[in-house]
Design an enzyme around this catalytic site. Structure first.
Site, PDB file in Angstrom:
ATOM      1  N   SER A   6       0.856  -1.187   0.000  1.00 25.93           N
ATOM      2  CA  SER A   6       0.000   0.000   0.000  1.00 25.93           C
ATOM      3  C   SER A   6       0.890   1.234   0.000  1.00 25.93           C
ATOM      4  CB  SER A   6      -0.886  -0.003   1.245  1.00 25.93           C
ATOM      5  OG  SER A   6      -1.447   1.292   1.396  1.00 25.93           O
ATOM      6  N   HIS A  29      -1.138  -1.366  -4.227  1.00 25.85           N
ATOM      7  CA  HIS A  29      -2.437  -1.067  -3.620  1.00 25.85           C
ATOM      8  C   HIS A  29      -2.523   0.447  -3.429  1.00 25.85           C
ATOM      9  CE1 HIS A  29      -5.841  -2.243  -0.942  1.00 25.85           C
ATOM     10  NE2 HIS A  29      -5.537  -1.112  -0.331  1.00 25.85           N
ATOM     11  N   ASP A  31      -4.628   3.588  -2.215  1.00 24.68           N
ATOM     12  CA  ASP A  31      -5.726   3.953  -1.321  1.00 24.68           C
ATOM     13  C   ASP A  31      -6.257   5.345  -1.630  1.00 24.68           C
ATOM     14  OD1 ASP A  31      -5.969   1.668   0.433  1.00 24.68           O
ATOM     15  OD2 ASP A  31      -4.006   2.210   1.247  1.00 24.68           O
ATOM     16  N   MET A  33      -9.006   8.166  -0.946  1.00 27.60           N
ATOM     17  CA  MET A  33      -9.956   8.558   0.124  1.00 27.60           C
ATOM     18  C   MET A  33     -10.503   9.954  -0.150  1.00 27.60           C
ATOM     19  SD  MET A  33      -7.898   7.261   3.482  1.00 27.60           S
ATOM     20  CE  MET A  33      -6.960   5.720   3.476  1.00 27.60           C
ATOM     21  N   HIS A  62      -8.110   1.117  -4.516  1.00 29.64           N
ATOM     22  CA  HIS A  62      -9.052   0.835  -3.420  1.00 29.64           C
ATOM     23  C   HIS A  62      -9.777   2.143  -3.123  1.00 29.64           C
ATOM     24  CE1 HIS A  62      -9.505  -0.160   1.170  1.00 29.64           C
ATOM     25  NE2 HIS A  62     -10.669  -0.103   0.547  1.00 29.64           N
ATOM     26  N   MET A  64     -12.034   4.395  -1.289  1.00 32.24           N
ATOM     27  CA  MET A  64     -12.775   4.637  -0.048  1.00 32.24           C
ATOM     28  C   MET A  64     -13.475   5.976  -0.244  1.00 32.24           C
ATOM     29  SD  MET A  64      -9.749   3.228   2.366  1.00 32.24           S
ATOM     30  CE  MET A  64      -8.630   3.311   0.978  1.00 32.24           C
ATOM     31  N   MET A 133     -11.430  -5.762   5.121  1.00 33.77           N
ATOM     32  CA  MET A 133     -10.674  -4.794   5.931  1.00 33.77           C
ATOM     33  C   MET A 133     -10.466  -5.347   7.337  1.00 33.77           C
ATOM     34  SD  MET A 133     -10.202  -2.319   3.821  1.00 33.77           S
ATOM     35  CE  MET A 133      -9.301  -1.316   5.002  1.00 33.77           C
ATOM     36  N   ASP A 171      -6.661  -6.427   4.158  1.00 33.06           N
ATOM     37  CA  ASP A 171      -6.063  -5.088   4.148  1.00 33.06           C
ATOM     38  C   ASP A 171      -6.166  -4.439   5.524  1.00 33.06           C
ATOM     39  OD1 ASP A 171      -5.022  -2.682   3.240  1.00 33.06           O
ATOM     40  OD2 ASP A 171      -6.915  -1.983   2.375  1.00 33.06           O
ATOM     41  N   GLY A 192       0.993  -1.895   4.164  1.00 29.41           N
ATOM     42  CA  GLY A 192       1.616  -0.584   4.024  1.00 29.41           C
ATOM     43  C   GLY A 192       2.813  -0.417   4.935  1.00 29.41           C
TER      44      GLY A 192
HETATM   45  C1  DX5 Z   1      -6.567   1.730   5.269  1.00 30.51           C
HETATM   46  C2  DX5 Z   1      -6.041   1.389   3.882  1.00 30.51           C
HETATM   47  C3  DX5 Z   1      -4.990   0.320   3.918  1.00 30.51           C
HETATM   48  C4  DX5 Z   1      -3.709   0.769   4.595  1.00 30.51           C
HETATM   49  C5  DX5 Z   1      -2.785  -0.400   4.799  1.00 30.51           C
HETATM   50  O1  DX5 Z   1      -7.555   2.683   5.158  1.00 30.51           O
HETATM   51  O2  DX5 Z   1      -7.098   0.956   3.053  1.00 30.51           O
HETATM   52  O3  DX5 Z   1      -4.707  -0.125   2.610  1.00 30.51           O
HETATM   53  O4  DX5 Z   1      -3.038   1.754   3.830  1.00 30.51           O
HETATM   54  O5  DX5 Z   1      -1.674  -0.004   5.556  1.00 30.51           O
HETATM   55  P1  DX5 Z   1      -1.172  -0.831   6.832  1.00 30.51           P
HETATM   56  O6  DX5 Z   1      -0.699  -2.156   6.309  1.00 30.51           O
HETATM   57  O7  DX5 Z   1      -0.062   0.019   7.390  1.00 30.51           O
HETATM   58  O8  DX5 Z   1      -2.343  -0.972   7.766  1.00 30.51           O
HETATM   59 ZN    ZN Z   2      -6.502  -0.176   1.242  1.00 30.81          ZN
END
Ligand code: DX5
Ligand code: ZN
Length: 217
Positions: A6, A29, A31, A33, A62, A64, A133, A171, A192
């Site tokens: 991530s 990956h 993210d 948001m 991904h 969100m 998640m 994730d 991540g």
């Molecule tokens: C959370 C994200 C994850 C996150 C993962 O909102 O969707 O993808 O970045 O990072 P780690 O592995 O550090 O939890």
């Molecule tokens: Zn994610």
């Protein structure tokens, strides 16, 4: 096991080097948001497009965001290979899956820790991936929620008994130890902080790749 770093946890002042540093990854990956569906705002299609120009690795976006349907074309144009959106979002789920597939890319549904599996039941036949998640979405570096494990186990059981084709990805909060807990049930691990906090990213990815996602039935 496939591994999807991530990039939210990377150093964005040197995005290119950071992406080169995870060259043995199976996916990246990304993210996205919107500050509405989750409390944080990250990046959009412009950054996805830039990353697409920097690497041949497959990209999973991904989303969100509250209205995934509206942005399918933008993230498809930006080079996403998978678009994963939330079953809790305000999007019309079937319409959004169809739109993603009409762009010739894979469609995934993500599920928050408190959302029951039954909310995915109508969509199992139509999707390519389920993203489970193991933290509440919004930030990298959060603590893994072990209470999600029974849901992962159940999902794998449903997939195998009904012979569904979707991949299972996990994730949130995955590190050397929590990865061992989820490995029996998943095909892909997103991670991540565990990967990007290390100078030995190639080794960390290889460690995760070696965990086997054996059949539980
Ligand atoms: C959370 C994200 C994850 C996150 C993962 O909102 O969707 O993808 O970045 O990072 P780690 O592995 O550090 O939890
Ligand atoms: Zn994610």
């Amino acid at each position: 096991m496939k591994v999807s770093p991530s990039i939210l946890a990377c150093d964005f002042t040197k995005l290119k080097e950071e992406i080169m540093s995870v060259s043995n990854a199976d996916f990246l990956h990304l993210d996205v948001m919107d500050g509405i569906f989750v409390p944080n705002i990250t990046f959009g299609p412009v950054i996805v497009d830039s990353i697409n120009r920097l690497t041949q690795i497959q990209l999973e976006s991904h989303l969100m965001i509250i209205d995934a349907y509206k942005y399918v074309d933008a993230f498809a144009d930006a080079g996403s290979d998978f678009i994963v959106f939330h079953v809790e979002s305000r999007s019309d789920i079937i319409k959004t899956i169809k739109k993603i597939k009409s762009r010739g890319i894979k469609a995934g549904l993500a599920l928050n820790p408190d959302t029951p599996l039954r909310s995915l039941l109508p969509y199992f036949e139509s999707i390519d991936l389920v993203l489970v998640m193991t933290v509440n979405p919004g930030f990298y570096g959060q603590k893994f929620m072990p209470q999600v494990l029974p849901k992962l186990e159940k999902l794998k059981e449903i997939k195998e008994t009904k012979k569904y084709n979707f991949l299972i990805e996990v994730d949130g909060g995955i590190d050397a130890e929590t990865a061992k807990l989820v490995a029996p049930y998943v095909d892909i691990i997103a991670s991540g902080a565990f990967i990007f906090s290390s100078q030995n990213r190639i080794d960390r990815i290889d460690y995760l790749k070696k965990l086997s996602s054996k059949s539980i039935i």
